[in-house]
Design an enzyme around this catalytic site. Structure first.
Site, PDB file in Angstrom:
ATOM      1  CG  HIS A   1      -0.547   3.993   4.281  1.00 29.03           C
ATOM      2  ND1 HIS A   1      -1.347   3.843   5.388  1.00 29.03           N
ATOM      3  CD2 HIS A   1      -0.160   2.737   3.926  1.00 29.03           C
ATOM      4  CE1 HIS A   1      -1.447   2.553   5.686  1.00 29.03           C
ATOM      5  NE2 HIS A   1      -0.741   1.863   4.820  1.00 29.03           N
TER       6      HIS A   1
ATOM      7  CB  CYS B   1      -0.964  -0.008   1.184  1.00 30.83           C
ATOM      8  SG  CYS B   1      -0.257  -0.659   2.684  1.00 30.83           S
TER       9      CYS B   1
END
Ligand SMILES: NC(=O)c1ccc[n+]([C@@H]2O[C@H](COP(=O)([O-])OP(=O)(O)OC[C@H]3O[C@@H](n4cnc5c(N)ncnc54)[C@H](OP(=O)(O)O)[C@@H]3O)[C@@H](O)[C@H]2O)c1
Length: 315
Positions: A223, A128
């Site tokens: 993130h 990710c």
């Protein structure tokens, strides 16, 4: 491959953090023929209007699913993916089980989508943090040639799954802290080595010097990454901004944050400035939704590439 509406999709891990987002995105993308699988623990439960089936070797190898989207963790993927492939399905796997296997494509559609067609039944979906990083690095590399990349990540707890999200919800704010909850080999976390190895594989730059420091922050979704890069040719912040503004799935945003990225498809990138510590360096900051572009959305885009058979960029 049949058309999108006729395509029979199996979501394995459909009860998890990535799986539930996958179900919502499949609906948004017009996939209607969807089944949900998880472990025996969840069999019979309802998720997003689907009854969960147990992901047994028999159920996965029956040949009645065209594309499986797996988000079950590395051990379970190693065990179950071969059964799905044996049944004739194509698998997009979001764990790290197959990402670095020679001959298995590791795909970010905007970066090396052309590789998706070179599969023998399994296509790996990258980490990710790797996905948004490569979306941003690709146009800069094409223009000026990457020499070196350094990254510091600020990763949300949803990256560690539904249980970690629950843990953060139940934690008193005064107890919030950074976490480093990955496997440690005595020198670095596997998250850091994955970021290096996967970026090199996707961009087809096997010797690219790249160093990462990864930490998890008390944020639910999204993130962020601080990136320092050096280039062979001069690249001004203004030109980098232009290139990134034109890059697919990337949006220039002055101050990207996980909060701004959560729930949207684009990778946000900003703080694009000269790095005065090196001759030809840039610093920038990016944020993306780890459950969408970092996982579920990227996998669905891979499925769409397979269905269209379209030509997409090799790295
Ligand atoms: N979270 C992210 O941002 C992210 C991003 C990229 C990649 N990934 C990868 O995606 C995978 C799943 O992550 P997640 O965050 O969604 O985890 P999660 O919230 O813990 O969900 C795990 C899912 O896997 C299922 N599962 C576990 N063991 C199984 C087994 N033996 N057989 C069948 N199903 C099983 C669980 O089903 P039950 O409900 O039955 O337990 C659940 O649906 C991991 O490989 C992770 O590395 C995650």
């Amino acid at each position: 491959m049949p058309s999108r509406n006729g395509t029979r999709i199996g979501v394995v891990g459909g009860t998890g953090a990535v799986g539930t987002v996958t179900l919502g995105l499949l609906r948004e993308h017009g996939f209607e023929n969807v089944r949900v699988f998880a472990s025996a623990r969840s069999a019979g439960k309802q998720v997003g209007g689907h009854t969960v089936e147990e992901a047994t070797p028999d159920a996965l190898s029956r040949g009645d699913v065209d594309i499986f989207l797996f988000s079950v963790g590395t051990g379970a993927s190693r065990e179950l993916v071969p059964h799905a492939v044996r049944g004739g399905a194509t698998v997009v796997d979001k764990s790290s089980a197959y990402r670095l296997e020679p001959g298995i494509p590791l795909v970010v559609p905007e970066v090396n989508g052309g590789r998706a067609m070179e599969n023998d039944g399994i296509i790996a979906n990258p980490n990710c943090c790797t996905i948004p990083l490569t979306c941003v690095l690709k146009p800069l590399h094409e223009e000026a040639g990457l020499v070196r990349v350094r990254v510091a990540t600020y990763q949300s707890v949803s990256g560690a799954g539904a249980q970690s999200m629950e843990q953060l919800r139940n934690e008193a704010p005064d107890d919030h802290d950074l976490r480093m909850d990955w496997d440690f080999d005595g020198e670095e976390f596997d998250e850091e080595s994955k970021l290096r190895a996967e970026t090199r594989k996707i961009m087809e730059l096997p010797d690219l010097p790249i160093q990462a420091t990864c930490v998890r922050v008390p944020v639910m979704i999204g993130h962020a990454e601080a990136v320092w890069l050096e280039t062979e040719q001069p690249l001004s912040p203004e030109r980098a901004r232009e290139l990134l503004a034109a890059a697919p799935s990337v949006r220039v945003e002055e101050f990207p944050s996980p909060g701004k990225a959560a729930g949207i498809d684009d990778v946000l990138v900003g703080r694009i400035r000269r790095d005065p510590t090196v001759d030809q360096g840039l610093a920038l900051f990016l944020a993306s939704d780890n459950l969408r572009k970092g996982a579920a959305l990227n996998a669905i885009q891979i499925a769409e590439l397979l269905l269209s058979g379209a030509r997409a960029p090799a790295a």
